[in-house]
Design a protein around this motif. Structure first.
Motif, PDB file in Angstrom:
ATOM      1  N   CYS A 115      -3.872 -39.687  34.507  1.00  0.00           N
ATOM      2  CA  CYS A 115      -5.321 -39.479  34.483  1.00  0.00           C
ATOM      3  C   CYS A 115      -5.679 -38.447  33.413  1.00  0.00           C
ATOM      4  CB  CYS A 115      -5.777 -39.021  35.867  1.00  0.00           C
ATOM      5  SG  CYS A 115      -7.531 -38.767  36.024  1.00  0.00           S
ATOM      6  N   TRP A 116      -4.889 -37.411  33.335  1.00  0.00           N
ATOM      7  CA  TRP A 116      -5.118 -36.363  32.351  1.00  0.00           C
ATOM      8  C   TRP A 116      -5.037 -36.937  30.935  1.00  0.00           C
ATOM      9  CZ3 TRP A 116      -0.759 -32.872  30.356  1.00  0.00           C
ATOM     10  CH2 TRP A 116      -1.251 -31.911  29.480  1.00  0.00           C
ATOM     11  N   GLN A 118      -5.927 -39.655  29.902  1.00  0.00           N
ATOM     12  CA  GLN A 118      -7.151 -40.363  29.542  1.00  0.00           C
ATOM     13  C   GLN A 118      -8.206 -39.417  28.987  1.00  0.00           C
ATOM     14  OE1 GLN A 118      -7.679 -43.816  29.571  1.00  0.00           O
ATOM     15  NE2 GLN A 118      -5.467 -43.558  29.724  1.00  0.00           N
ATOM     16  N   TYR A 459       1.340 -28.316  33.714  1.00  0.00           N
ATOM     17  CA  TYR A 459       0.432 -28.752  32.650  1.00  0.00           C
ATOM     18  C   TYR A 459      -0.684 -27.744  32.387  1.00  0.00           C
ATOM     19  CZ  TYR A 459       3.139 -32.924  33.287  1.00  0.00           C
ATOM     20  OH  TYR A 459       4.190 -33.779  33.393  1.00  0.00           O
ATOM     21  N   ASN A 462       0.629 -25.566  29.737  1.00  0.00           N
ATOM     22  CA  ASN A 462       0.853 -26.153  28.422  1.00  0.00           C
ATOM     23  C   ASN A 462      -0.024 -25.417  27.421  1.00  0.00           C
ATOM     24  OD1 ASN A 462      -0.380 -28.142  26.314  1.00  0.00           O
ATOM     25  ND2 ASN A 462       1.695 -28.821  26.752  1.00  0.00           N
TER      26      ASN A 462
ATOM     27  N   MET B   1       7.657 -30.111  28.450  1.00  0.00           N
ATOM     28  CA  MET B   1       6.447 -29.519  28.985  1.00  0.00           C
ATOM     29  C   MET B   1       5.279 -29.710  28.021  1.00  0.00           C
ATOM     30  SD  MET B   1       8.719 -28.381  30.980  1.00  0.00           S
ATOM     31  CE  MET B   1       9.687 -27.235  30.017  1.00  0.00           C
ATOM     32  N   ASN B   2       5.087 -30.941  27.636  1.00  0.00           N
ATOM     33  CA  ASN B   2       3.941 -31.216  26.793  1.00  0.00           C
ATOM     34  C   ASN B   2       3.282 -32.473  27.327  1.00  0.00           C
ATOM     35  OD1 ASN B   2       5.234 -33.554  25.743  1.00  0.00           O
ATOM     36  ND2 ASN B   2       6.458 -32.189  24.470  1.00  0.00           N
ATOM     37  N   PRO B   3       2.106 -32.810  26.820  1.00  0.00           N
ATOM     38  CA  PRO B   3       1.405 -33.961  27.388  1.00  0.00           C
ATOM     39  C   PRO B   3       2.251 -35.231  27.392  1.00  0.00           C
ATOM     40  CG  PRO B   3      -0.040 -32.718  25.968  1.00  0.00           C
ATOM     41  CD  PRO B   3       1.324 -32.113  25.809  1.00  0.00           C
ATOM     42  N   ASP B   4       3.114 -35.386  26.418  1.00  0.00           N
ATOM     43  CA  ASP B   4       3.888 -36.620  26.343  1.00  0.00           C
ATOM     44  C   ASP B   4       4.891 -36.746  27.479  1.00  0.00           C
ATOM     45  OD1 ASP B   4       2.555 -37.460  24.130  1.00  0.00           O
ATOM     46  OD2 ASP B   4       3.894 -36.384  22.768  1.00  0.00           O
ATOM     47  N   SER B   5       5.294 -35.598  28.033  1.00  0.00           N
ATOM     48  CA  SER B   5       6.235 -35.659  29.147  1.00  0.00           C
ATOM     49  C   SER B   5       5.527 -36.073  30.423  1.00  0.00           C
ATOM     50  CB  SER B   5       6.932 -34.317  29.349  1.00  0.00           C
ATOM     51  OG  SER B   5       6.043 -33.387  29.899  1.00  0.00           O
ATOM     52  N   ALA B   6       4.209 -36.161  30.356  1.00  0.00           N
ATOM     53  CA  ALA B   6       3.444 -36.490  31.566  1.00  0.00           C
ATOM     54  C   ALA B   6       3.535 -37.963  31.916  1.00  0.00           C
ATOM     55  CB  ALA B   6       1.981 -36.096  31.375  1.00  0.00           C
ATOM     56  N   ARG B   7       4.028 -38.775  31.015  1.00  0.00           N
ATOM     57  CA  ARG B   7       4.129 -40.192  31.333  1.00  0.00           C
ATOM     58  C   ARG B   7       5.593 -40.551  31.538  1.00  0.00           C
ATOM     59  NH1 ARG B   7       1.262 -43.595  27.133  1.00  0.00           N
ATOM     60  NH2 ARG B   7       3.059 -43.146  25.871  1.00  0.00           N
ATOM     61  N   GLY B   8       5.907 -41.109  32.707  1.00  0.00           N
ATOM     62  CA  GLY B   8       7.278 -41.516  32.963  1.00  0.00           C
ATOM     63  C   GLY B   8       7.677 -42.640  32.037  1.00  0.00           C
ATOM     64  N   PRO B   9       8.974 -42.807  31.780  1.00  0.00           N
ATOM     65  CA  PRO B   9       9.414 -43.774  30.777  1.00  0.00           C
ATOM     66  C   PRO B   9       9.315 -45.231  31.217  1.00  0.00           C
ATOM     67  CG  PRO B   9      11.286 -42.648  31.758  1.00  0.00           C
ATOM     68  CD  PRO B   9      10.070 -41.992  32.290  1.00  0.00           C
ATOM     69  N   GLN B  16      -1.287 -48.680  34.446  1.00  0.00           N
ATOM     70  CA  GLN B  16      -1.422 -47.249  34.682  1.00  0.00           C
ATOM     71  C   GLN B  16      -2.620 -46.695  33.908  1.00  0.00           C
ATOM     72  OE1 GLN B  16       1.246 -44.437  32.731  1.00  0.00           O
ATOM     73  NE2 GLN B  16       1.861 -43.696  34.750  1.00  0.00           N
ATOM     74  N   ARG B  17      -2.813 -47.188  32.696  1.00  0.00           N
ATOM     75  CA  ARG B  17      -3.916 -46.687  31.866  1.00  0.00           C
ATOM     76  C   ARG B  17      -5.265 -47.021  32.498  1.00  0.00           C
ATOM     77  NH1 ARG B  17      -7.530 -47.799  28.402  1.00  0.00           N
ATOM     78  NH2 ARG B  17      -7.241 -50.057  28.589  1.00  0.00           N
ATOM     79  N   ALA B  20      -5.738 -44.921  35.624  1.00  0.00           N
ATOM     80  CA  ALA B  20      -5.970 -43.534  35.239  1.00  0.00           C
ATOM     81  C   ALA B  20      -7.395 -43.346  34.739  1.00  0.00           C
ATOM     82  CB  ALA B  20      -4.972 -43.118  34.169  1.00  0.00           C
ATOM     83  N   ARG B  21      -7.873 -44.337  33.976  1.00  0.00           N
ATOM     84  CA  ARG B  21      -9.246 -44.255  33.477  1.00  0.00           C
ATOM     85  C   ARG B  21     -10.246 -44.246  34.637  1.00  0.00           C
ATOM     86  NH1 ARG B  21     -11.807 -42.289  29.206  1.00  0.00           N
ATOM     87  NH2 ARG B  21     -13.972 -42.658  29.700  1.00  0.00           N
ATOM     88  N   PHE B  24     -10.138 -40.876  36.269  1.00  0.00           N
ATOM     89  CA  PHE B  24     -10.793 -39.890  35.409  1.00  0.00           C
ATOM     90  C   PHE B  24     -12.310 -39.963  35.592  1.00  0.00           C
ATOM     91  CE2 PHE B  24     -12.603 -38.614  31.289  1.00  0.00           C
ATOM     92  CZ  PHE B  24     -12.119 -37.318  31.232  1.00  0.00           C
TER      93      PHE B  24
END
Lengths: 487, 57
Positions: A115-116, A118, A459, A462, B1-9, B16-17, B20-21, B24
């Protein structure tokens, strides 16, 4: 031998919450044989810290039968919606993030981290997934005046006056719940043939015998530590803070906004808490005496008070509290269980002291051994549960220090040294390089900190999101106002 | 520990997108409601001191 007589040693929040919850649960059972006696020395004062609670306090007060309006008025309480962390990431001017109590939108079914993403580039993590940071920024409450007792629009706990809270609990437990209150000094502890505690000796009330003793005697740990000899497990290798200077600060005037979150501001050798009650603020600097002197701490506290509008002289006579961070090797041994500071104490970051009291008292109530023969089983279960909880609390608190980028003092650099970080936390941090904290990382049904809490801190700290958190709040408002939705 | 690590592989990225939208936007609506309707903390405490809170249930 059935368990009938329960003796709680020590008043204060820990003693009265425990005595009250046991009494309240058995008051509902017709002809319950359980008798609860609380022995409190008139010569020993309470520490009077622990002024921040978790949302769990709402169900605790409900179980005790205390109306929320009464609690708020009598204890000068205010609503706490989480913690705002200032200057923890890099110490810069815009270094702010929140750990709010309200769970992220969609949690736990959907990952808030996605969500973040986005709203990425525009908003901090917290603002993307929860309204609570913005509500706190505007000093708004978590509910309306017409919202029923203990219900909230947003999740909340409290800030309270610990002395007034102990007084309210004393009155309620003795008058309404039937707890016997003995004000006397304990001069001796008598041991039964099997090694259990048989009774405690008092000058005016003689021997007070019990089947189960609950040690709420504070840091001294009179029964579990002193008498039964359960060792203390020092944690100063991980959490350095061991001293606090605390003051009570009046508001400048009747119109001064009351913060609805604990404010935690990082400093050179520790951090300053700022807790808003309805009648005053409680402010204190908790620091590592290995990394800073008392004079430096006084100076830092004074500067903070001056910068936050405290009246002149407000910080001139702070109360000094020294403590060893850590916990007892066991919490329940023989027929004695320790609750509160008698079981352990660490710095008040994330306000874990009172929630551990509540959780301990609830488990004692829920698993009250029917007789002495099953007490060893209950004790083992209790010890396993609370060893795990202490470990989780220490990991979570250490996370705040490990993620900091501050490099201005040895305190912050030492906090990132590998030998100071528990192996369990190092493992999680390695995993979280590739995926967000998830519920599978914390598999117990009653985890003390959820994956959502880890995400808020991870986060929130961050550097990019921390730097933009202030401006992003404004842009969020613009965006929220200008966006039309077709819900 | 950055935004990119927030999405699992191994997440189904498109589903998910979209979810998530939605979350949000749901949060934006919730935030607007809260900011418009919640009282100042001090005012709320003063009202409770004067009138109490409605009983639960």
């Amino acid at each position: 031998m059935p368990i009938r007589k329960i003796v709680v040693v020590g008043g204060g929040s820990a003693g009265w919450i425990t005595a009250g919850l046991i009494a309240a649960s058995h008051a509902r059972i017709p002809d319950s044989p359980i008798e609860v006696t609380l022995v409190e020395s008139p010569q020993v004062g309470t520490i009077g810290v622990g002024e921040g609670t978790w949302p769990t306090m709402r169900s605790t007060l409900t179980q005790l039968g205390i109306p929320e309006s009464t609690f708020v008025k009598v204890c000068s309480a205010a609503f706490k919606q989480g913690t705002r962390f200032n200057s923890w990431v890099d110490g810069g001017k815009h270094d702010v993030y929140y750990h709010p109590f309200t769970a992220p939108a969609g949690y736990p079914e959907s990952g808030p981290a996605a969500c973040w993403q986005q709203g990425r580039g525009d908003l901090s993590f917290t603002d993307s997934v929860s309204p609570q940071g913005m509500v706190c920024d505007r000093n708004l409450g978590p509910k309306q005046a017409g919202t029923p007792e203990y219900a909230g629009i947003l999740n909340y706990g409290y800030h309270l006056d610990a002395g007034k809270f102990a007084d309210l609990l004393t009155s309620h437990c003795t008058r309404t719940l039937g707890v016997r209150h003995i004000q006397d000094h304990i001069t001796d502890i008598h041991t039964a043939e099997n090694g259990d505690i048989e009774s405690v000796q008092t000058p005016s009330h003689g021997r007070i015998a019990g089947d189960l003793f609950i040690d709420c005697s504070g840091m001294r740990s009179m029964l579990l530590g002193d008498h039964l000899g359960i060792p203390f497990v020092d944690q100063s290798r991980v959490l350095f803070n061991d001293t606090a200077l605390a003051v009570q600060v009046p508001y400048a005037d009747d119109g001064t906004p009351i913060a609805s979150q604990t404010i935690s501001s990082a400093r050179e050798a520790g951090w300053i808490w700022d807790i808003g009650l309805s009648s005053r603020r409680g402010v204190g600097y908790v620091y590592s005496s290995r990394h800073g002197s008392e004079d430096q701490a006084r100076e830092a506290l004074h500067a903070y008070l001056e910068a936050t509008g405290a009246p002149p002289g407000a910080g001139d006579s702070p109360r000094k509290i020294s403590f060893s961070p850590g916990f007892r090797e066991k919490f329940w041994h023989r027929n004695c269980v320790a609750v509160g500071m008698a079981s352990g104490f660490i710095e008040p970051l994330e306000a874990s002291a009172l929630v551990m009291v509540e959780l301990s008292a609830r488990m004692i109530v829920e698993e009250m051994p029917a007789n002495r023969s099953v007490m060893e089983i209950v004790a083992r279960r209790f010890n396993d549960r609370f060893r795990y909880r202490w470990a989780r609390i220490i990991d979570f608190l250490k996370l705040h220090y490990v993620l900091s980028q501050r490099d201005d003092t040895a305190y912050w650099r030492d906090n990132r040294s590998k030998e100071s970080i528990p192996d369990s936390l190092q493992e999680l941090l390695e995993l979280w390089r590739f995926r967000p904290p998830s519920q599978t990382d914390f598999p117990h049904v009653d985890e003390i900190f959820s994956a959502a809490s880890y995400q808020y801190v991870l986060y929130g700290m961050n550097p990019d999101s921390a730097r933009t958190s202030r401006t992003s709040t404004r842009s969020f408002r613009r965006r929220a106002t200008n966006t039309s939705f077709t819900a | 520990m950055n935004p990119d690590s927030a999405r699992g592989p191994y997440q189904p990225v498109e589903a998910q997108r979209i979810k998530a939208r939605q979350l949000f936007e749901q949060n934006i609506r919730a935030a607007n409601r809260c900011l418009a309707t919640l009282p100042p903390h001090r005012v709320l405490l003063e009202q409770i001191a004067r009138h109490g809170l409605p009983a639960a249930g």
